[in-house]
Design a protein around this motif. Structure first.
Motif, PDB file in Angstrom:
ATOM      1  N   ARG A  25       0.828  -1.216   0.000  1.00  0.00           N
ATOM      2  CA  ARG A  25       0.000   0.000   0.000  1.00  0.00           C
ATOM      3  C   ARG A  25       0.860   1.263   0.000  1.00  0.00           C
ATOM      4  O   ARG A  25       0.518   2.265  -0.640  1.00  0.00           O
ATOM      5  N   HIS A  28       2.250   1.614  -3.485  1.00  0.00           N
ATOM      6  CA  HIS A  28       1.139   1.990  -4.365  1.00  0.00           C
ATOM      7  C   HIS A  28       0.831   3.476  -4.236  1.00  0.00           C
ATOM      8  O   HIS A  28       0.709   4.204  -5.242  1.00  0.00           O
ATOM      9  N   THR A  29       0.719   3.974  -3.016  1.00  0.00           N
ATOM     10  CA  THR A  29       0.401   5.384  -2.796  1.00  0.00           C
ATOM     11  C   THR A  29       1.514   6.294  -3.297  1.00  0.00           C
ATOM     12  O   THR A  29       1.256   7.313  -3.963  1.00  0.00           O
ATOM     13  N   LEU A  97      -4.739  -5.094  -4.298  1.00  0.00           N
ATOM     14  CA  LEU A  97      -5.459  -4.829  -3.053  1.00  0.00           C
ATOM     15  C   LEU A  97      -6.566  -3.795  -3.242  1.00  0.00           C
ATOM     16  O   LEU A  97      -7.549  -3.794  -2.498  1.00  0.00           O
ATOM     17  N   SER A  98      -6.399  -2.905  -4.231  1.00  0.00           N
ATOM     18  CA  SER A  98      -7.432  -1.899  -4.540  1.00  0.00           C
ATOM     19  C   SER A  98      -7.683  -1.922  -6.042  1.00  0.00           C
ATOM     20  O   SER A  98      -7.317  -0.983  -6.760  1.00  0.00           O
TER      21      SER A  98
END
Length: 421
Positions: A25, A28-29, A97-98
């Motif tokens: 995450r 990713h961000t 995951l998203s």
């Protein structure tokens, strides 16, 4: 890439890591923030992201390297290095995951991933299939759409480099959806390097296992999307690439529109939009044993205004046919030209002979020869568009759909996959 440095191996490592998903995450961000701001470095705001996730530098340690340190080094990571594979897999895992929902969201994610792969050291395209599996199909279609737009000059932020890298990712992917898009793009793109990269996806070891048409197996047809050496022909699908056209009209409607002049105005407006406004409606038709899917987009001045996807299950499909529009129009027009040329030419020859006028004799011979030449040219006009047809889909409910500019052989192969009633 060695097996121990592959995305699958990294995913196995992350599955047993206590902070594997948290690291995904964070990457990713950070990566998507860099893509949004068009930054080639990823460390901006990294410390805040790590603190917010409750992580420390020690928590990011893996046997492939430290993920946080790799983000700080950014583009200094060498190609093929273990930490570079780690970052790519973490970003792909973050997408998993998203996952994006819908065509527009997939397009935004695909554009960000291609930009990152082009201008940073994080190339998550190489790890998409490992991280998402079949869920990556929509992203591969979005990547192919980016290649089309970049080839038309509609994506200056990616440019030619982005199109080449996206084409290389499509070529390397084992996904049937990516292979089908590669087959379709071979005939659509103009860039020779992109086309060459996509043709490599059709090498002998990667051709369809049961393509009966030689041109299709070589990637020169308009149909694609066969099962790639899977040995499951029942699941095979085919792709046709063309452009949405108005569906055929009924005879009464056609006569009324022609008599009132509305038909002429509609055709004139369509031509003006095509050549003055660059109005296009490219579409792809996926034909399978369970139904058909039409994916289309509307373009104006090379920019995409709208994207649409329509699925028609086979039980809701009333009719699927291919038709050749006006197959004898050139022949008939040539006969009319020959008849008029003969009548006018012979009349002038007779008048010239009676009056003893060499000018009338020469003019009559010229008109007669022009009519014969026009007849020959119009009669052979069909050879320029030979093999092209229109596929018409008529559902039991809703409006009919028509795709033009499709090769006849490819259309026959694709429509043969639909079960017969």
């Amino acid at each position: 890439m060695t097996p121990e440095h592959s995305p699958h191996a990294v995913l196995d490592e992350l599955a047993g890591h206590p902070h594997g998903d948290d690291l995904a995450r964070v990457v990713h961000t950070a990566a998507f923030a860099a893509a949004d701001e068009r930054r080639s470095t990823l460390e901006s705001g990294l410390a805040e992201l790590v603190d917010r996730a409750g992580l420390s530098v020690a928590d990011a340690e893996t046997r492939y390297g430290n993920a946080i340190r790799a983000l700080e080094r950014g583009t200094s990571e060498g190609a093929g290095s273990a930490t570079r594979v780690l970052l790519a897999t973490l970003l792909a895992r973050g997408v998993a995951l998203s996952p994006p929902e819908g065509v527009e969201a997939e397009g935004r994610v695909a554009e960000a991933l291609v930009w990152l792969a082009t201008y940073t050291s994080v190339d998550a395209l190489t790890a998409l299939d490992a991280a998402l599996g079949e869920r990556a199909d929509g992203l591969w279609r979005a990547v192919a759409a980016l290649v089309r737009r970049a080839d038309q000059g509609a994506l200056p932020q990616l440019g030619r480099a982005g199109a080449i890298l996206a084409a290389a990712a499509l070529r390397a992917s084992p996904s049937p959806a990516a292979r089908a898009e590669a087959v379709a793009l071979v005939e659509e793109v103009r860039d020779p390097i992109v086309r060459s990269l996509l043709r490599d996806a059709l090498s002998p070891g990667r051709r369809p296992s049961h393509a009966p048409d030689a041109a299709l197996a070589e990637g020169r047809g308009a149909a694609g999307g066969d099962v790639w050496a899977s040995g499951e022909p029942d699941r095979a699908s085919a792709r046709l690439s063309g452009e949405l056209t108005p569906p055929p009209r009924g005879p009464v409607q056609l006569v009324l529109l022609a008599a009132t002049g509305i038909l002429f105005v509609l055709h004139l407006g369509r031509l003006a939009g095509r050549f003055l406004l660059r109005y296009r409606r490219p579409a792809a038709l996926d034909v399978g044993p369970r139904g058909v899917t039409v994916r289309s987009r509307t373009e104006l001045f090379g920019r995409v205004l709208r994207e649409r996807e329509t699925y028609i299950p086979v039980e809701s499909l009333l009719r699927a046919t291919r038709e050749v529009r006006y197959p004898r129009l050139g022949l008939y027009a040539g006969l009319v030209a020959l008849g008029l040329g003969t009548y006018v030419g012979v009349s002038l020859l007779v008048d010239g002979a009676r009056a003893g006028s060499p000018e009338l004799l020469g003019m009559g011979a010229l008109v007669f020869a022009f009519g014969a030449a026009l007849d020959f040219g119009l009669s052979h006009l069909g050879t320029a568009s030979r093999g092209r047809c229109r596929v018409v889909l008529v559902p039991r409910k809703g409006p009919a759909l028509a795709l033009g500019g499709i090769e006849r052989d490819a259309a026959d192969l694709a429509l043969a996959r639909l079960p017969r009633p």
